[in-house]
Design an enzyme around this catalytic site. Structure first.
Site, PDB file in Angstrom:
ATOM      1  CG  HIS A  53      -0.221   0.028   2.530  1.00  0.00           C
ATOM      2  ND1 HIS A  53       0.406   1.158   3.019  1.00  0.00           N
ATOM      3  CD2 HIS A  53      -0.031  -0.938   3.452  1.00  0.00           C
ATOM      4  CE1 HIS A  53       0.944   0.886   4.190  1.00  0.00           C
ATOM      5  NE2 HIS A  53       0.703  -0.389   4.481  1.00  0.00           N
ATOM      6  CD  GLU A 126       1.984  -5.308   8.427  1.00  0.00           C
ATOM      7  OE1 GLU A 126       2.196  -6.536   8.425  1.00  0.00           O
ATOM      8  OE2 GLU A 126       2.672  -4.483   7.789  1.00  0.00           O
TER       9      GLU A 126
END
Length: 242
Positions: A53, A126
């Site tokens: 990202h 994550e």
């Protein structure tokens, strides 16, 4: 490695009196020692295009984010636009992300550019940093000095209170990845994920120990490419930025 591929190689390994176990051991030897040219001839090549990202509104504060939902900043949005431009030539079939806002936003930007609807999956989140989430590195070192020191001694297995270890992260990410590769065999899959998740996937396919995880850089908006030839991974590109 798929069952079909192993069966297709049996004639090359068959000898009078060979046991089934011996045959499959020889099949695995062929695949593990094959040249890239030989692998290219196998059917069902699957390509994984792994993107981190973009930059976050918290990135320049060195703040530990984990499962917190944090927005991309302006630079991060531009990084995702550049990633989308780069993926236009790849003929992506499937666009995936984690279910956290920063990867979903990146996938939405890229999906608009590619004409694809992203699918989000919690398993690609994550690593959870538990009670450290939202704190800066200096704040963690000051508030949890013993924990901070212990984690540095055993990064793969140290589990932050209410969080995960990298070994925990590997279990959930690789399980979902293998399911994804099986489901979309022969396709081109773009996955917009996180620094930790990308490193887990790369260390896994490269056969690296998790203790070496941080030796792999993953810049914001970077692209990694892994080709799977009937399950045999070949890393084509790592941490490439426009």
């Amino acid at each position: 490695m798929t069952y079909t591929t192993k069966i297709s190689l049996i004639p090359r390994c068959l000898r009078r009196g060979s046991s089934l176990e011996g045959i499959f051991m020889k099949v695995n030897t062929i695949l593990n020692t094959a040249s890239h040219r030989e692998l290219e001839q196998l059917e069902n090549k699957t390509r994984l295009l792994l993107v981190r990202h973009g930059e976050l509104v918290t990135s320049r504060e060195w703040r530990y984010v984990g499962h917190l939902d944090v927005e991309l900043n302006e630079a991060g949005i531009e990084q995702m636009q550049r990633a989308g431009e780069r993926l236009k030539s790849e003929q992506i079939d499937v666009l995936l992300s984690s279910d956290l806002k920063r990867t979903r936003k990146g996938a939405e930007i890229i999906g608009t550019m590619l004409g694809l609807t992203p699918q989000s999956h919690r398993e690609f989140r994550e690593i959870s940093l538990g009670q450290w989430e939202g704190l800066t590195r200096d704040e963690i070192a000051a508030q949890f000095p013993e924990d901070f020191e212990e984690r540095s001694k055993d990064l793969p297995h140290y589990r932050i209170k209410n969080g995960e270890s990298f070994a925990d992260l590997k279990k959930r990410v690789i399980k979902k990845l293998e399911q994804t590769l099986e489901e979309h065999q022969g396709k081109r899959i773009a996955l917009i994920a996180h620094g930790g998740v990308n490193r887990i996937i790369l260390t896994h396919v490269l056969g690296m120990d998790l203790s070496n995880l941080t030796r792999l850089d993953q810049a914001y908006g970077c692209l990694n490419i892994i080709d799977y030839f009937d399950g045999m991974p070949v890393v084509r590109l790592v941490n490439s930025t426009p």
